[in-house]
Motif scaffolding. Structure first.
Motif, mmCIF file in Angstrom:
data_model
loop_
_atom_site.group_PDB
_atom_site.id
_atom_site.type_symbol
_atom_site.label_atom_id
_atom_site.label_comp_id
_atom_site.label_asym_id
_atom_site.label_seq_id
_atom_site.Cartn_x
_atom_site.Cartn_y
_atom_site.Cartn_z
ATOM 1 N N LYS A 154 -29.404 -17.112 -37.620
ATOM 2 C CA LYS A 154 -28.892 -16.033 -38.450
ATOM 3 C C LYS A 154 -28.753 -14.746 -37.627
ATOM 4 O O LYS A 154 -29.566 -14.466 -36.752
ATOM 5 N N ASN A 155 -27.713 -13.976 -37.913
ATOM 6 C CA ASN A 155 -27.454 -12.673 -37.283
ATOM 7 C C ASN A 155 -27.203 -12.751 -35.773
ATOM 8 O O ASN A 155 -27.573 -11.847 -35.038
ATOM 9 N N LEU A 156 -26.588 -13.817 -35.309
ATOM 10 C CA LEU A 156 -26.221 -13.939 -33.902
ATOM 11 C C LEU A 156 -24.799 -13.459 -33.710
ATOM 12 O O LEU A 156 -23.959 -13.610 -34.590
ATOM 13 N N LYS A 157 -24.509 -12.890 -32.551
ATOM 14 C CA LYS A 157 -23.147 -12.473 -32.237
ATOM 15 C C LYS A 157 -22.514 -13.519 -31.335
ATOM 16 O O LYS A 157 -23.181 -14.138 -30.516
ATOM 17 N N GLY A 158 -21.223 -13.727 -31.468
ATOM 18 C CA GLY A 158 -20.521 -14.700 -30.641
ATOM 19 C C GLY A 158 -20.586 -16.090 -31.237
ATOM 20 O O GLY A 158 -21.101 -16.310 -32.329
ATOM 21 N N GLU A 159 -20.065 -17.043 -30.480
ATOM 22 C CA GLU A 159 -20.044 -18.418 -30.954
ATOM 23 C C GLU A 159 -21.392 -19.087 -30.761
ATOM 24 O O GLU A 159 -22.101 -18.819 -29.821
#
Length: 52
Positions: free
Chosen positions: A42-47
């Motif tokens: 959860k709440n990760l940036k990018g793929e």
């Protein structure tokens, strides 16, 4: 106490996503203390490239 990498993997996977703590000796000889959890997405940036 020394533990093999295989045994460490087994122990960490047995936590089933719960928070765990560990200590290890870094390459420079200092001790690293870590509190971690696997499977956080959860709440990760990018793929998302994969899961451990």
């Amino acid at each position: 106490m020394q533990v093999s990498r295989y045994k460490v993997d087994e122990i960490i996977k047995s936590t089933h996503g719960k928070i765990f703590s560990c200590e290890f000796i870094k390459k420079d000889g200092s001790i690293r203390k870590m509190v971690a959890r696997l499977g956080v997405a959860k709440n990760l940036k990018g793929e998302r490239t994969g899961q451990v």
